[in-house]
Design a protein around this motif. Structure first.
Motif, PDB file in Angstrom:
ATOM      1  N   LYS A 120      17.089  -0.510  17.210  1.00 60.31           N
ATOM      2  CA  LYS A 120      16.076  -1.249  16.499  1.00 60.31           C
ATOM      3  C   LYS A 120      14.694  -0.533  16.509  1.00 60.31           C
ATOM      4  CE  LYS A 120      17.904  -5.695  15.573  1.00 60.31           C
ATOM      5  NZ  LYS A 120      17.910  -7.248  15.898  1.00 60.31           N
ATOM      6  N   ASP A 121      14.617  -0.094  18.238  1.00 63.79           N
ATOM      7  CA  ASP A 121      13.378   0.434  18.365  1.00 63.79           C
ATOM      8  C   ASP A 121      13.127   1.730  17.499  1.00 63.79           C
ATOM      9  OD1 ASP A 121      12.372  -1.419  19.888  1.00 63.79           O
ATOM     10  OD2 ASP A 121      13.347  -0.759  21.907  1.00 63.79           O
TER      11      ASP A 121
ATOM     12  N   PHE B  81       9.947  -3.132   9.420  1.00 66.73           N
ATOM     13  CA  PHE B  81      10.464  -3.108  10.775  1.00 66.73           C
ATOM     14  C   PHE B  81      11.921  -3.952  10.998  1.00 66.73           C
ATOM     15  CE2 PHE B  81       6.693  -1.589  13.219  1.00 66.73           C
ATOM     16  CZ  PHE B  81       6.727  -0.428  12.574  1.00 66.73           C
TER      17      PHE B  81
ATOM     18  N   SER C 125       4.420  -0.442   6.962  1.00 66.29           N
ATOM     19  CA  SER C 125       5.404   0.048   7.816  1.00 66.29           C
ATOM     20  C   SER C 125       5.903  -1.089   8.672  1.00 66.29           C
ATOM     21  CB  SER C 125       5.022   1.289   8.741  1.00 66.29           C
ATOM     22  OG  SER C 125       4.594   2.490   8.139  1.00 66.29           O
ATOM     23  N   SER C 126       5.004  -1.649   9.058  1.00 64.41           N
ATOM     24  CA  SER C 126       5.353  -2.911  10.065  1.00 64.41           C
ATOM     25  C   SER C 126       6.133  -3.999   9.397  1.00 64.41           C
ATOM     26  CB  SER C 126       4.038  -3.383  10.601  1.00 64.41           C
ATOM     27  OG  SER C 126       3.396  -4.179   9.755  1.00 64.41           O
TER      28      SER C 126
ATOM     29  N   ILE D 144      13.081  -6.645  13.255  1.00 65.17           N
ATOM     30  CA  ILE D 144      12.563  -7.323  14.588  1.00 65.17           C
ATOM     31  C   ILE D 144      13.736  -7.817  15.217  1.00 65.17           C
ATOM     32  CG2 ILE D 144      10.831  -9.093  15.522  1.00 65.17           C
ATOM     33  CD1 ILE D 144       9.617  -6.783  14.019  1.00 65.17           C
TER      34      ILE D 144
ATOM     35  N   MET E 271       7.974   3.995  11.126  1.00 68.71           N
ATOM     36  CA  MET E 271       6.571   4.251  11.194  1.00 68.71           C
ATOM     37  C   MET E 271       5.992   5.811  11.178  1.00 68.71           C
ATOM     38  SD  MET E 271       4.456   2.913  14.565  1.00 68.71           S
ATOM     39  CE  MET E 271       5.114   4.304  15.519  1.00 68.71           C
TER      40      MET E 271
ATOM     41  N   TYR F  70      21.204  -0.634   8.096  1.00 72.79           N
ATOM     42  CA  TYR F  70      20.024  -0.277   8.227  1.00 72.79           C
ATOM     43  C   TYR F  70      19.245   0.196   7.159  1.00 72.79           C
ATOM     44  CZ  TYR F  70      19.752  -1.064  13.538  1.00 72.79           C
ATOM     45  OH  TYR F  70      19.870  -1.585  14.628  1.00 72.79           O
TER      46      TYR F  70
ATOM     47  N   ASN G 252      12.640   1.692  13.862  1.00 71.45           N
ATOM     48  CA  ASN G 252      11.281   1.166  13.797  1.00 71.45           C
ATOM     49  C   ASN G 252      10.159   2.324  13.922  1.00 71.45           C
ATOM     50  OD1 ASN G 252      12.172  -1.317  13.262  1.00 71.45           O
ATOM     51  ND2 ASN G 252      11.514  -2.198  15.205  1.00 71.45           N
ATOM     52  N   GLU G 253      10.659   3.299  15.032  1.00 71.22           N
ATOM     53  CA  GLU G 253       9.787   4.418  15.269  1.00 71.22           C
ATOM     54  C   GLU G 253       9.824   5.392  14.065  1.00 71.22           C
ATOM     55  OE1 GLU G 253       8.997   7.067  18.877  1.00 71.22           O
ATOM     56  OE2 GLU G 253       8.610   4.883  19.192  1.00 71.22           O
TER      57      GLU G 253
END
Length: 394
Positions: free
Chosen positions: A300-301, A392, A388-389, A394, A308, A330, A304-305
């Motif tokens: 997930k990290d 994500f 972007s956030s 979470i 972003m 995803y 998300n990156e």
């Protein structure tokens, strides 16, 4: 290909808006340089299968180092790492350090790219930010630097309270007149625990006006486009063949090594960062211990990156890459979460073949030719961090 970032944590004085790690005391400078040399040697195995294509001196104010000190560090990179034939070697510099003699000396060195912290060409702006240079030095250093360096980027700040659109336009036109081929431009931002944050809370400095910042941002995009710049990242504008190779490697997810106090490193699966304290950093390295915190990135990290960083650039987010690297679920999440922003014309899905840009040597295509790319529209660029956030997992 990889890059090495070297953090030089010293400044003559503190800019009111800055929250980077630095010290205004140079008493530990010699000791710290020796420690940087040790860290470069200690960490050489981390990039043993990588070739270094960029070296970046950031800070702080790296131009406080003398050429001999910079050479020591560059030579240490060559000694411990495999380096390409013509690496991009960038030095961040402040105008007050760039005397005619210093520019001549740098031009004769291995440094081949200057990143100059102009911020504004107007005296009142510089004083309001507590910059160490004045307006005359800002222009004088560019007069000299452009004679010896072709690859120059300058920093400019917009959204300064009470700055008129005309004044912002004058800042841009002065930059264009000097013929610089790259501009990094950021909105004035209030970071917690900075002097600027304190001044605004006390009512001694005007609050940030987001509408003004948006007006400046849109004008920046329009004027740079007229002059042949490409907005390849939200805050970065380069003419063809002048994109920052070092920063582009960050946005494309390439591994890099961060040397020095507070410096960050990335190796695809892990992120690490050194302690933000000069004394603790020096003591630890002198004991052959790395003063770093390591974080292993989850799936997930990494997703998300990628979302972003991708949405901040003209490369966008490859839907094929999302599917291949993270899985169908995803991709479906991203498409579902993006629907409202697409409806609001803040995001768009474009065909990779149509949106590829042929002018820049750094290839913009990261995916198969028939890929679809999720990217920000002109309307969405100013809001992209918040957008972007919202996408994500979470």
């Amino acid at each position: 290909m990889s890059g090495i970032y070297i953090h030089i944590p010293f400044c003559k004085q503190a800019c009111y808006y800055c929250d980077f790690h630095f010290s205004t005391s140079l008493s530990k400078k010699d000791e710290l340089i020796n420690t940087l040399l040790i860290e470069l040697q200690l960490r050489k195995e981390e990039l043993k299968n990588q070739t270094i294509e960029t070296i970046y001196f950031g800070g702080g104010t790296p131009s406080l180092l003398m050429n001999e000190e910079l050479k020591l560090l560059i030579d240490a990179v060559y000694k411990n790492y495999q380096v390409v034939e013509n690496p991009e070697i960038t030095l961040e510099a402040n105008p007050d350090d760039l005397t005619t003699k210093r520019i001549n000396d740098l031009a004769a060195s291995q440094i081949n790219r200057l990143s100059i912290g102009i911020q504004s060409f107007f005296e009142d702006d510089l004083k309001s930010m507590n910059r160490a240079h004045n307006a005359t030095e800002a222009k004088k250093c560019l007069e000299e630097a452009t004679r010896y360096f072709d690859n120059i980027t300058i920093d400019l700040i917009y959204g300064i309270p009470n700055m008129s659109l005309d004044k912002w336009n004058q800042n841009l036109q002065i930059a264009f007149d000097f013929g610089v081929n790259h501009i990094s431009s950021y909105a004035l931002t209030v970071e917690p625990k900075t002097a600027l944050d304190s001044f605004i809370k006390k009512g001694t400095y005007p609050p940030i006006d987001e509408d003004l910042a948006l007006e400046h941002f849109n004008h920046l995009i329009a004027e740079t486009e007229k002059k042949g710049f490409i907005q390849y990242e939200i805050s970065n504008f380069g003419k063809p063949n002048y994109f920052s190779k070092h920063n582009t490697s960050y946005w494309k997810g390439k591994p890099y090594l961060g040397i020095g106090p507070s410096a960050h490193s990335f190796n695809n699966n892990q992120r690490s960062w050194n302690v933000s304290n000069n004394t603790k950093y020096i003591k630890s390295i002198q004991q052959n211990e790395l003063p770093s915190t390591v974080e292993t990135l989850s799936k997930k990290d990494r997703f998300n990156e990628y979302v972003m960083t991708g949405l901040r650039t003209i490369w966008g987010v490859s839907l094929n890459k999302i599917k291949e690297d993270f899985g169908v679920e995803y991709k479906e999440h991203l498409l579902t979460a993006s629907k409202e922003f697409i409806h609001q014309q803040l995001l768009v899905i474009a065909n990779e073949m149509k949106q590829s840009h042929s002018l820049e040597k750094i290839t913009l295509s990261q995916a198969p030719r028939n890929d679809e790319i999720l990217k920000a529209t002109q309307k969405g660029k100013f809001l992209i961090d918040g957008i972007s956030s919202s996408l994500f997992l979470i």
